[in-house]
Motif scaffolding. Sequence first.
Motif, PDB file in Angstrom:
ATOM      1  N   LEU A  57       0.818  -1.218   0.000  1.00 49.92           N
ATOM      2  CA  LEU A  57       0.000   0.000   0.000  1.00 49.92           C
ATOM      3  C   LEU A  57       0.847   1.261   0.000  1.00 49.92           C
ATOM      4  O   LEU A  57       1.966   1.283   0.519  1.00 49.92           O
ATOM      5  N   ILE A  62      -3.797   5.837   2.165  1.00 47.26           N
ATOM      6  CA  ILE A  62      -4.499   5.484   3.402  1.00 47.26           C
ATOM      7  C   ILE A  62      -4.881   6.763   4.146  1.00 47.26           C
ATOM      8  O   ILE A  62      -6.011   6.921   4.632  1.00 47.26           O
ATOM      9  N   ALA A  96      -5.925  -2.250   3.514  1.00 48.56           N
ATOM     10  CA  ALA A  96      -6.240  -0.834   3.323  1.00 48.56           C
ATOM     11  C   ALA A  96      -7.473  -0.409   4.119  1.00 48.56           C
ATOM     12  O   ALA A  96      -7.474   0.641   4.775  1.00 48.56           O
ATOM     13  N   ASN A  97      -8.527  -1.210   4.067  1.00 52.53           N
ATOM     14  CA  ASN A  97      -9.760  -0.837   4.759  1.00 52.53           C
ATOM     15  C   ASN A  97      -9.550  -0.736   6.267  1.00 52.53           C
ATOM     16  O   ASN A  97     -10.064   0.180   6.918  1.00 52.53           O
TER      17      ASN A  97
END
Length: 208
Positions: A57, A62, A96-97
Amino acid sequence: MPPDSPLPPANPASSAGPEKRFSELFELAPFSIQILAPDGRTLRVTRGLIQLDRTVLDPMAIVAGAVEQARPLVEARRHVLCVDGDAGGARIVGDANRLVQALVNLLNNAAKYTPPGGSIDLSVARQGTTLSIRVRDNGLGIDAALLPHVFDLFTQAERSPDRAQGGLGIGLALVKTIVTLHGGQVVASSDGPGAGSEFTVTLPCVVQ
């Protein structure tokens, strides 16, 4: 939502409050709960663990996602939110979530415990193989006696007599769980009541 397995019946003679009973149930296994996230998704926690969908990521993506989700509360309370720094091109491995949810919780926490018209600063920095993300506010601050327990279940609710504002006090506990599962750490600091507070998340960077 019914639990995955029967839970012990409540004892009507018990003097424990609902928060204490929930805290005790939180430690039992197996069980599951669902928590509504700001974007409408449900965060499912099973046996205190969170399943991660790990990918490489960009930390700044983010941060951007978290700022976008937290913005309605920040704006509703008329705060000024400043984002500073960058990741220096670093990448991290994670879900990511879940990482966005952790940062949203920190930003919402700052917004709730800062009087209207306050300031919230989110800064990003890379130190070698470590990425740090700091959320600082000029709000109510945290008493020294409470500081070691801010990541415990329901401690957040005890920071303010206004339970409607404080919520159940599980947001910071989830932050710690998510960050720890990503191999990182989160620490809180404050100079005391009225002096604001700072939460720092550190995560390992991908070695490139």
